[in-house]
Design a protein around this motif. Structure first.
Motif, PDB file in Angstrom:
ATOM      1  N   PHE A   8       0.827  -1.209   0.000  1.00 54.06           N
ATOM      2  CA  PHE A   8       0.000   0.000   0.000  1.00 54.06           C
ATOM      3  C   PHE A   8       0.857   1.254   0.000  1.00 54.06           C
ATOM      4  O   PHE A   8       0.566   2.224  -0.702  1.00 54.06           O
ATOM      5  CB  PHE A   8      -0.939   0.026   1.208  1.00 54.06           C
ATOM      6  N   LEU A   9       1.929   1.252   0.814  1.00 50.70           N
ATOM      7  CA  LEU A   9       2.810   2.423   0.852  1.00 50.70           C
ATOM      8  C   LEU A   9       3.522   2.627  -0.477  1.00 50.70           C
ATOM      9  O   LEU A   9       3.696   3.764  -0.924  1.00 50.70           O
ATOM     10  CB  LEU A   9       3.835   2.271   1.982  1.00 50.70           C
ATOM     11  N   GLY A  10       3.915   1.527  -1.118  1.00 51.38           N
ATOM     12  CA  GLY A  10       4.518   1.636  -2.448  1.00 51.38           C
ATOM     13  C   GLY A  10       3.543   2.219  -3.447  1.00 51.38           C
ATOM     14  O   GLY A  10       3.906   3.060  -4.277  1.00 51.38           O
ATOM     15  N   GLN A  11       2.281   1.793  -3.365  1.00 47.49           N
ATOM     16  CA  GLN A  11       1.243   2.345  -4.242  1.00 47.49           C
ATOM     17  C   GLN A  11       1.001   3.812  -3.912  1.00 47.49           C
ATOM     18  O   GLN A  11       0.820   4.634  -4.806  1.00 47.49           O
ATOM     19  CB  GLN A  11      -0.055   1.546  -4.091  1.00 47.49           C
ATOM     20  N   GLY A  12       1.016   4.131  -2.623  1.00 48.43           N
ATOM     21  CA  GLY A  12       0.750   5.504  -2.209  1.00 48.43           C
ATOM     22  C   GLY A  12       1.821   6.479  -2.636  1.00 48.43           C
ATOM     23  O   GLY A  12       1.523   7.529  -3.204  1.00 48.43           O
ATOM     24  N   TYR A  13       3.077   6.128  -2.386  1.00 43.78           N
ATOM     25  CA  TYR A  13       4.164   7.044  -2.700  1.00 43.78           C
ATOM     26  C   TYR A  13       4.678   6.858  -4.125  1.00 43.78           C
ATOM     27  O   TYR A  13       4.873   7.828  -4.849  1.00 43.78           O
ATOM     28  CB  TYR A  13       5.307   6.886  -1.696  1.00 43.78           C
ATOM     29  N   GLY A  14       4.893   5.621  -4.536  1.00 44.42           N
ATOM     30  CA  GLY A  14       5.440   5.365  -5.869  1.00 44.42           C
ATOM     31  C   GLY A  14       4.428   5.571  -6.978  1.00 44.42           C
ATOM     32  O   GLY A  14       4.754   6.082  -8.045  1.00 44.42           O
ATOM     33  N   GLY A  15       3.170   5.176  -6.716  1.00 38.65           N
ATOM     34  CA  GLY A  15       2.126   5.313  -7.721  1.00 38.65           C
ATOM     35  C   GLY A  15       1.334   6.586  -7.605  1.00 38.65           C
ATOM     36  O   GLY A  15       0.361   6.783  -8.334  1.00 38.65           O
ATOM     37  N   LYS A  16       1.725   7.449  -6.684  1.00 35.33           N
ATOM     38  CA  LYS A  16       1.050   8.724  -6.451  1.00 35.33           C
ATOM     39  C   LYS A  16      -0.443   8.562  -6.167  1.00 35.33           C
ATOM     40  O   LYS A  16      -1.263   9.399  -6.499  1.00 35.33           O
ATOM     41  CB  LYS A  16       1.281   9.685  -7.610  1.00 35.33           C
ATOM     42  N   ASP A  17      -0.796   7.436  -5.535  1.00 32.97           N
ATOM     43  CA  ASP A  17      -2.158   7.178  -5.083  1.00 32.97           C
ATOM     44  C   ASP A  17      -2.166   7.430  -3.578  1.00 32.97           C
ATOM     45  O   ASP A  17      -2.126   6.503  -2.773  1.00 32.97           O
ATOM     46  CB  ASP A  17      -2.545   5.734  -5.409  1.00 32.97           C
ATOM     47  N   TYR A  18      -2.208   8.693  -3.195  1.00 31.10           N
ATOM     48  CA  TYR A  18      -1.942   9.089  -1.823  1.00 31.10           C
ATOM     49  C   TYR A  18      -2.977   8.585  -0.823  1.00 31.10           C
ATOM     50  O   TYR A  18      -2.714   8.555   0.372  1.00 31.10           O
ATOM     51  CB  TYR A  18      -1.801  10.603  -1.732  1.00 31.10           C
ATOM     52  N   GLU A  19      -4.143   8.192  -1.280  1.00 31.74           N
ATOM     53  CA  GLU A  19      -5.135   7.614  -0.368  1.00 31.74           C
ATOM     54  C   GLU A  19      -4.689   6.242   0.144  1.00 31.74           C
ATOM     55  O   GLU A  19      -5.207   5.760   1.147  1.00 31.74           O
ATOM     56  CB  GLU A  19      -6.499   7.516  -1.051  1.00 31.74           C
ATOM     57  N   ALA A  20      -3.739   5.609  -0.509  1.00 30.77           N
ATOM     58  CA  ALA A  20      -3.236   4.296  -0.077  1.00 30.77           C
ATOM     59  C   ALA A  20      -2.244   4.425   1.078  1.00 30.77           C
ATOM     60  O   ALA A  20      -1.856   3.414   1.668  1.00 30.77           O
ATOM     61  CB  ALA A  20      -2.580   3.572  -1.251  1.00 30.77           C
ATOM     62  N   ILE A  21      -1.845   5.641   1.406  1.00 29.87           N
ATOM     63  CA  ILE A  21      -0.887   5.837   2.496  1.00 29.87           C
ATOM     64  C   ILE A  21      -1.495   5.430   3.833  1.00 29.87           C
ATOM     65  O   ILE A  21      -0.841   4.757   4.638  1.00 29.87           O
ATOM     66  CB  ILE A  21      -0.383   7.294   2.527  1.00 29.87           C
ATOM     67  N   LEU A  22      -2.734   5.809   4.080  1.00 33.12           N
ATOM     68  CA  LEU A  22      -3.372   5.499   5.363  1.00 33.12           C
ATOM     69  C   LEU A  22      -3.439   3.996   5.625  1.00 33.12           C
ATOM     70  O   LEU A  22      -2.947   3.539   6.670  1.00 33.12           O
ATOM     71  CB  LEU A  22      -4.756   6.143   5.449  1.00 33.12           C
ATOM     72  N   PRO A  23      -4.008   3.176   4.735  1.00 36.24           N
ATOM     73  CA  PRO A  23      -3.998   1.735   5.034  1.00 36.24           C
ATOM     74  C   PRO A  23      -2.589   1.148   5.062  1.00 36.24           C
ATOM     75  O   PRO A  23      -2.323   0.202   5.800  1.00 36.24           O
ATOM     76  CB  PRO A  23      -4.836   1.119   3.913  1.00 36.24           C
ATOM     77  N   GLY A  24      -1.682   1.726   4.301  1.00 33.65           N
ATOM     78  CA  GLY A  24      -0.306   1.245   4.317  1.00 33.65           C
ATOM     79  C   GLY A  24       0.359   1.433   5.663  1.00 33.65           C
ATOM     80  O   GLY A  24       1.011   0.527   6.193  1.00 33.65           O
ATOM     81  N   VAL A  25       0.190   2.622   6.234  1.00 34.29           N
ATOM     82  CA  VAL A  25       0.781   2.895   7.544  1.00 34.29           C
ATOM     83  C   VAL A  25       0.109   2.039   8.620  1.00 34.29           C
ATOM     84  O   VAL A  25       0.785   1.491   9.500  1.00 34.29           O
ATOM     85  CB  VAL A  25       0.672   4.398   7.890  1.00 34.29           C
ATOM     86  N   ILE A  26      -1.205   1.899   8.546  1.00 32.61           N
ATOM     87  CA  ILE A  26      -1.917   1.114   9.552  1.00 32.61           C
ATOM     88  C   ILE A  26      -1.475  -0.353   9.512  1.00 32.61           C
ATOM     89  O   ILE A  26      -1.122  -0.934  10.548  1.00 32.61           O
ATOM     90  CB  ILE A  26      -3.442   1.243   9.368  1.00 32.61           C
ATOM     91  N   LEU A  27      -1.472  -0.960   8.340  1.00 30.53           N
ATOM     92  CA  LEU A  27      -1.096  -2.373   8.253  1.00 30.53           C
ATOM     93  C   LEU A  27       0.370  -2.602   8.601  1.00 30.53           C
ATOM     94  O   LEU A  27       0.711  -3.536   9.339  1.00 30.53           O
ATOM     95  CB  LEU A  27      -1.409  -2.918   6.861  1.00 30.53           C
ATOM     96  N   THR A  28       1.252  -1.741   8.095  1.00 29.82           N
ATOM     97  CA  THR A  28       2.674  -1.877   8.407  1.00 29.82           C
ATOM     98  C   THR A  28       2.911  -1.646   9.902  1.00 29.82           C
ATOM     99  O   THR A  28       3.640  -2.410  10.544  1.00 29.82           O
ATOM    100  CB  THR A  28       3.513  -0.891   7.584  1.00 29.82           C
ATOM    101  N   GLY A  29       2.294  -0.626  10.445  1.00 35.53           N
ATOM    102  CA  GLY A  29       2.457  -0.319  11.862  1.00 35.53           C
ATOM    103  C   GLY A  29       1.941  -1.417  12.768  1.00 35.53           C
ATOM    104  O   GLY A  29       2.594  -1.792  13.744  1.00 35.53           O
TER     105      GLY A  29
END
Length: 161
Positions: free
Chosen positions: A46-67
């Motif tokens: 999700f974080l890769g999609q959020g930052y690399g794919g510029k899909d910034y809404e994916a940052i929130l689930p990425g941080v939650i799942l990784t955290g």
């Protein structure tokens, strides 16, 4: 343009590496090949999609799942790491704040969750700092969940832009 190949690519790469390592005879990694590692893999995707794919809404689930995955790995290994609901709320807060950094959306949510997590993690210290225990007003502070409920009802039904 959002790159939609990053998320599935990272999922397949991460899961493939996970299952390869699970089948291998590398004993040093066996203790990390558990379900929290799968949370971390999906979160990183999700974080890769959020930052690399510029899909910034994916940052929130990425941080939650990784955290959450990192928390479940660390909680039994470090004695100083708190096993408390406040950590989960802090991770969610971090997700909102990192998403806000890219989208400009979610600052209120991030700050609200940050305040709640600080109150939960440092409840006794906050009470002592405020001097409420010495003034025998400790019973009043037990009403703070109701304050959250009232604030939530206000935001749901009365605050309209």
């Amino acid at each position: 343009m959002k790159n939609q190949k990053i998320f599935p690519g990272l999922i397949l790469l991460g899961f493939g590496l996970y299952f390869y390592l699970e089948q291998s005879q590398i004993n040093i990694l066996k203790e990390y090949l558990t379900w929290p590692t799968l949370l971390i893999i999906v979160g990183i995707a999700f974080l890769g999609q959020g930052y690399g794919g510029k899909d910034y809404e994916a940052i929130l689930p990425g941080v939650i799942l990784t955290g959450f995955g990192i928390h479940f790995h660390i909680v039994n290994r470090l004695s100083i790491w708190p096993d408390h609901i406040g950590i989960f709320i802090l991770i969610i807060s971090l997700g909102f704040l990192l998403r806000y950094q890219r989208t400009g959306n979610g600052l209120f949510h991030g700050v609200l969750f940050l305040i709640i997590s600080i109150i939960l993690l440092f409840y006794n210290e906050v009470l002592q700092w405020l001097g409420l225990l010495e003034n025998k007003a400790g019973n009043i502070i037990n009403l703070w969940p109701f304050l959250l409920i009232i604030l939530g009802i206000y935001l749901l039904f009365f605050k309209r832009k």
